[in-house]
Design a protein around this motif. Sequence first.
Motif, PDB file in Angstrom:
ATOM      1  N   GLY A 139      65.162  71.985  51.513  1.00  0.00           N
ATOM      2  CA  GLY A 139      64.708  73.291  51.039  1.00  0.00           C
ATOM      3  C   GLY A 139      65.800  74.132  50.396  1.00  0.00           C
ATOM      4  O   GLY A 139      65.506  75.153  49.775  1.00  0.00           O
ATOM      5  N   GLU A 185      59.628  75.159  51.946  1.00  0.00           N
ATOM      6  CA  GLU A 185      60.530  75.455  53.065  1.00  0.00           C
ATOM      7  C   GLU A 185      60.710  74.223  53.940  1.00  0.00           C
ATOM      8  O   GLU A 185      59.752  73.525  54.227  1.00  0.00           O
ATOM      9  CB  GLU A 185      59.934  76.562  53.949  1.00  0.00           C
ATOM     10  N   GLY A 191      65.306  75.757  46.619  1.00  0.00           N
ATOM     11  CA  GLY A 191      65.379  77.217  46.544  1.00  0.00           C
ATOM     12  C   GLY A 191      66.226  77.653  45.365  1.00  0.00           C
ATOM     13  O   GLY A 191      65.862  78.576  44.616  1.00  0.00           O
ATOM     14  N   ASP A 238      59.412  81.270  48.736  1.00  0.00           N
ATOM     15  CA  ASP A 238      59.370  80.260  49.785  1.00  0.00           C
ATOM     16  C   ASP A 238      57.979  80.198  50.402  1.00  0.00           C
ATOM     17  O   ASP A 238      57.400  81.216  50.741  1.00  0.00           O
ATOM     18  CB  ASP A 238      60.371  80.593  50.899  1.00  0.00           C
ATOM     19  N   ASN A 265      58.979  77.260  46.496  1.00  0.00           N
ATOM     20  CA  ASN A 265      59.901  76.405  47.222  1.00  0.00           C
ATOM     21  C   ASN A 265      59.266  75.896  48.512  1.00  0.00           C
ATOM     22  O   ASN A 265      58.717  76.673  49.286  1.00  0.00           O
ATOM     23  CB  ASN A 265      61.179  77.194  47.540  1.00  0.00           C
TER      24      ASN A 265
END
Length: 103
Positions: free
Chosen positions: A68, A90, A72, A2, A88
């Motif tokens: 997100g 966020e 993810g 992330d 990813n």
Amino acid sequence: MDLTQEEWAEQLKNDDNAFVLDVRTPEEVEEGYIANSANIDIYLGQGFMDEIQKLDTSKNYYVYCRSGNRSGQACAILNSIGIENAYNLESGFMNWEGEVVEP
């Protein structure tokens, strides 16, 4: 992995080996998308798996969805098929402050 919106944007800007992956639905993409991104809808299930199997494992993947969550999951799937660098975004596209392409 992330990354915050700022980290994601900064790292992407300096990455010559980047591939931006939008895992939202086609309807969501119609609302706008991040420049130079490819769309593979994670909700396609096996179709999503078939498409990501074709991706170049040597690239660095910058993945986003609306919030997100799906991105993810997509990063975990990418890792599971041998793509080591999946990042990813966020809080997703809904909080994206960078450039947006309107279809």
